[in-house]
Design a protein around this motif. Structure first.
Motif, PDB file in Angstrom:
ATOM      1  N   HIS A 188      18.957  -9.003 -10.250  1.00 14.26           N
ATOM      2  CA  HIS A 188      18.877  -8.556 -11.641  1.00 14.26           C
ATOM      3  C   HIS A 188      18.254  -9.603 -12.568  1.00 14.26           C
ATOM      4  CE1 HIS A 188      21.846  -5.966  -9.768  1.00 14.26           C
ATOM      5  NE2 HIS A 188      21.691  -5.103 -10.772  1.00 14.26           N
ATOM      6  N   VAL A 189      18.528 -10.880 -12.308  1.00 14.64           N
ATOM      7  CA  VAL A 189      18.030 -11.959 -13.148  1.00 14.64           C
ATOM      8  C   VAL A 189      17.390 -12.999 -12.241  1.00 14.64           C
ATOM      9  CG1 VAL A 189      18.606 -13.736 -14.843  1.00 14.64           C
ATOM     10  CG2 VAL A 189      19.857 -11.568 -14.855  1.00 14.64           C
ATOM     11  N   THR A 190      16.251 -13.528 -12.650  1.00 17.58           N
ATOM     12  CA  THR A 190      15.535 -14.511 -11.833  1.00 17.58           C
ATOM     13  C   THR A 190      15.253 -15.761 -12.657  1.00 17.58           C
ATOM     14  OG1 THR A 190      13.305 -13.798 -12.433  1.00 17.58           O
ATOM     15  CG2 THR A 190      14.416 -12.560 -10.675  1.00 17.58           C
ATOM     16  N   SER A 191      14.591 -16.712 -12.042  1.00 13.69           N
ATOM     17  CA  SER A 191      14.274 -17.964 -12.722  1.00 13.69           C
ATOM     18  C   SER A 191      13.331 -17.759 -13.895  1.00 13.69           C
ATOM     19  CB  SER A 191      13.674 -18.964 -11.731  1.00 13.69           C
ATOM     20  OG  SER A 191      12.507 -18.429 -11.119  1.00 13.69           O
ATOM     21  N   ARG A 192      12.669 -16.607 -13.967  1.00 13.38           N
ATOM     22  CA  ARG A 192      11.796 -16.354 -15.114  1.00 13.38           C
ATOM     23  C   ARG A 192      12.574 -16.292 -16.423  1.00 13.38           C
ATOM     24  NH1 ARG A 192       9.276 -13.511 -10.984  1.00 13.38           N
ATOM     25  NH2 ARG A 192      10.618 -11.700 -11.257  1.00 13.38           N
ATOM     26  N   ALA A 193      13.872 -15.965 -16.327  1.00 15.74           N
ATOM     27  CA  ALA A 193      14.701 -15.931 -17.540  1.00 15.74           C
ATOM     28  C   ALA A 193      14.911 -17.317 -18.128  1.00 15.74           C
ATOM     29  CB  ALA A 193      16.052 -15.293 -17.227  1.00 15.74           C
ATOM     30  N   LEU A 194      14.553 -18.364 -17.356  1.00 14.12           N
ATOM     31  CA  LEU A 194      14.762 -19.730 -17.811  1.00 14.12           C
ATOM     32  C   LEU A 194      13.489 -20.368 -18.356  1.00 14.12           C
ATOM     33  CD1 LEU A 194      16.944 -20.976 -14.817  1.00 14.12           C
ATOM     34  CD2 LEU A 194      17.712 -19.978 -16.971  1.00 14.12           C
ATOM     35  N   ALA A 195      12.463 -19.578 -18.566  1.00 10.52           N
ATOM     36  CA  ALA A 195      11.165 -20.120 -18.946  1.00 10.52           C
ATOM     37  C   ALA A 195      11.223 -20.930 -20.237  1.00 10.52           C
ATOM     38  CB  ALA A 195      10.145 -18.989 -19.080  1.00 10.52           C
TER      39      ALA A 195
END
Length: 727
Positions: A188-195
């Motif tokens: 559901h959530v990936t490292s892209r959410a930490l950009a």
């Protein structure tokens, strides 16, 4: 504890005291941004009881403007650790690891950590609701349940990892003891959410202030990453630790350094608890300074508050020549009023009076915003009838609580700040519904003494506990006589040692209260707005510190009772706490020794068989509530004589715990005037230092009886005039 009501007008001052030429900053919240009118007052009597002397104030010229612009300001409760981290946008995978011990399961969201931008509008947060973990995407209302929980009051290792395709959560309970491990993974959530994440917040989300705050302890947080081109599933790709924080450092600091990059820090907001047990605590070490790895945790709470951080509304420069005393800034915005107390202390060039009143401001801070749970009913009705101060912490929970209160998780509150509105430190504040008196304590109760000094024509200066702690003996040495307040319970090593040194150097100390010099507190010169109390073994306590957590974080010293730290109250003031009961007073009778020629002057002008103080505004009698006794084995000086003792106390009174070895068995030498009884002592040492102690919190409440013409007033006047005459 929840916020139920916000006053229409409220404020605080920083600092509490200033000398002529010094500056005071009043930080005020005015509902609806209404402008405020202000005037400065000398506060003489702050007891609203219509049967007493009444409110006595004098307007004083401090050069105030007619009106001031003001804004509505809010206090944000809850502690956290917040700081910058390496930018994560170029990382293929990111992992957060830390030890977690929740101490409260609640339906409200509590944040364990957030990886976020500077204002908390983007990023992710790991939160706990009830016992279960959720991953929240910041800037949205979305929180994804991961199906794994954290046990209450138990340490767990939490690992949360993000890669380009998924995130995973691993919870290991008591891993170092062979506990169980649970692992889950989701897309559901990936490292892209930490950009955009370039900050970490532990125990909260940072939105310019703490939000969704956590109750519990955290330990050993770290942040690791994998470079682009590696995948979370590739077990051969090494994690690189890019940030790590060790919480076992100097607990006196308000920041934690990043072990990976010097100069990068986490700021500790609203002063969470340090010097607390970590997952490695063995019980073999009790001092955090000697075994920092066993205290490598920080405890956070959702009601912590060390500084409201409000903007200054009114700044006052104390005029040259302003008389030392107790003052208040009265403010009015049309929908509410407040009077914020402050003190003017003597300046370097000020001509000193012979008497100084030591305002027990550390004790005011210890009791600050104590929600007693007794406001509804008779007390609130009396407040309305007497037009007393209307706001009570039972109703107003917005500004934190006292060291007599508990956090939402049930642990005791050990830190208290003056950088917030202190509702309990107000003129006309009522603590109890007292059928025989006023029911005032602390700040307004001490005005019974300052009012009496005014009525009797005794000129006096005022200093605060904080002034004494800063300046030591030099703050007292200009004076012939030092007067305490009615309940000077909380003291530092510097303040008690200064009082002892003052008396031993020939000064006269008049201890005019009860249960004084009881708890040792910690302070830090870099954080003068804070005090700390660790309620170690023994003593009359509303909560107890955890085993192994008896050493202060603010100064590193052992806390607890002064009696257990080598300076019993008797060494300071001749008497010490011995019994406590309801807020009710009785009377004293003279001892046989009081008729000796060199002591008889104390009772001159009163019949020899007269009961002393069977009247008054505090519980109806001069000897009551919390009472003290002389004890030579605990340090009462040999030159001090018990000249009166109380009797007639009701069944609510009981001996204090530290006095007992077993139920009914007193620890120490038998006392001539022991039992449930307050002792009045008097004496002069060979060096000339004098001592007078009344051994009762309610004593000063009797001074104004019969228009100040009574035997309590006479006793105090006889002693004070003798001290002044001798000097």
């Amino acid at each position: 504890m929840s916020v139920q009501k916000i006053p229409g007008l409220v404020g605080y001052v920083a600092p509490l005291s200033a000398a002529p030429g010094g500056t005071l900053e009043f930080k005020i919240s005015s509902q609806g941004d209404r402008p405020v009118a202000a005037r400065a007052l000398r506060l003489i009597c702050c007891d609203p009881n219509p049967a007493g002397p009444g409110i006595k104030i004098q307007e004083v010229d401090f050069g105030l403007a007619e009106r001031y612009s003001a804004s509505e300001q809010r206090a944000y409760l809850g502690s956290c650790a917040f700081g910058s981290i390496p930018v994560l946008r170029d990382r293929a995978a990111v992992k957060v690891e830390l030890m977690v011990m929740p101490t409260l399961h609640s339906h409200l969201a509590q944040t364990v950590f957030s990886l976020q931008n500077a204002d908390g509008t983007a990023g992710v947060a790991m939160i706990i609701r009830d016992s279960m973990l959720f991953l929240q995407q910041l800037g949205t209302d979305h929180a994804f349940g991961v199906g794994v929980g954290l046990a209450k009051d138990r340490w767990s290792r939490l690992e949360v990892a993000f890669d380009p395709d998924s995130f995973s959560v691993i919870v290991s309970r008591d891993a170092h003891r062979g506990g169980d491990t649970k692992s889950v993974s989701f897309s559901h959530v990936t490292s892209r959410a930490l950009a955009v994440a370039d900050h970490i917040c532990l125990a909260a989300q940072w939105r310019g202030h703490p939000a969704q705050t956590f109750n519990g302890s955290l330990e050993s947080p770290s942040l690791s990453a994998r470079p682009r081109g590696s995948a979370l599933s590739d077990q051969m790709a090494a994690w690189e630790m890019i940030a790590s924080w060790y919480f076992g450092g100097d607990a006196r600091e308000v920041w934690v350094g990043d072990e990976k990059e010097k100069g990068r820090r986490l700021s500790l907001i609203n002063m969470p608890n340090r010097a607390v047990r970590s997952s490695a605590w063995s019980g073999r070490n009790l001092d955090w300074k000697l075994a920092p790895h066993e205290y490598a945790a920080i405890s956070f709470h959702s009601d912590d508050l060390s500084d409201c951080g409000w903007e200054t509304t009114i700044q006052i420069d104390v005029p040259e020549g302003m008389r030392s005393g107790v003052y208040g800034l009265e403010i009015d915005n049309g929908v509410g009023k407040d009077t914020i107390p402050f003190y003017v202390v003597p300046g370097e060039t000020t001509e000193r009076q012979r008497i100084v009143f030591l305002a027990p401001t550390f004790t005011y801070m210890a009791y600050a915003n104590f929600a007693r749970g007794n406001f509804a009913g008779e007390l609130s009705e009396r407040v309305a009838a007497w037009n007393a101060y209307p706001h009570n912490p039972d109703v107003v929970g917005a500004y934190g609580y006292s060291t007599y209160s508990r956090h939402p998780d049930g642990t005791g509150i050990s830190l208290s700040s003056r950088l917030r509105p202190i509702l309990t430190m107000r003129p006309q504040y009522l603590v109890y519904f007292d059928p025989d008196g006023s029911g005032v304590r602390h700040f307004p109760a001490d005005s019974h003494l300052t009012d009496w000094l005014e009525e009797k024509g005794f000129a006096f200066d005022v200093i605060t506990d904080e002034d004494l702690d800063r300046d030591g003996l030099a703050a007292l040495s200009p004076y012939d006589v030092v007067l305490t307040g009615t309940h000077p319970e909380y003291h530092t090593r510097r303040t008690v040692e200064a009082l002892i040194a003052y008396r031993e150097a020939g000064g006269d100390l008049m201890y005019l209260g009860g249960n004084g010099f009881y708890w040792k507190i910690g302070r830090n010169d870099d954080m003068p707005h804070l005090i700390e109390v660790r309620r170690a073994e023994s003593g009359m306590r509303v909560w107890a510190s955890q085993p192994g957590e008896y050493y202060h974080q603010l100064d590193g010293e052992h806390g607890g009772l002064w009696r257990r730290n080598g300076i019993p109250p008797q060494k300071v003031a001749g008497v010490g706490f011995t019994a406590e009961g309801g807020f009710e007073g009785s009377y004293y009778v003279r001892t046989a020794a009081s008729y000796r020629e060199h002591l008889a002057f104390l009772f001159e002008g009163m019949p020899s068989d007269e009961r002393i103080g069977n009247f008054g505004l505090s519980g109806g009698g001069a000897a009551g509530f919390e009472i003290d006794q002389a004890a030579t084995d605990l340090g009462t000086p040999e030159f001090a004589t018990v000249v009166a003792f109380s009797e007639g106390h009701g069944p609510s009174f009981h001996t204090t715990f530290e006095e007992l070895l077993l139920p009914g068995v007193i620890d120490g030498t038998p006392r001539e005037h022991g039992g449930i009884s307050a002792n009045i002592v008097y004496g002069k040492s060979e060096t000339g230092g004098g001592l007078f102690a009344v051994g009762s919190i309610t004593f000063c409440g009797s001074l104004s009886h019969n228009n100040y013409d009574n035997n309590v007033s006479l006793l105090l006047e006889n002693c004070l005039r003798r001290f002044l005459g001798d000097d």
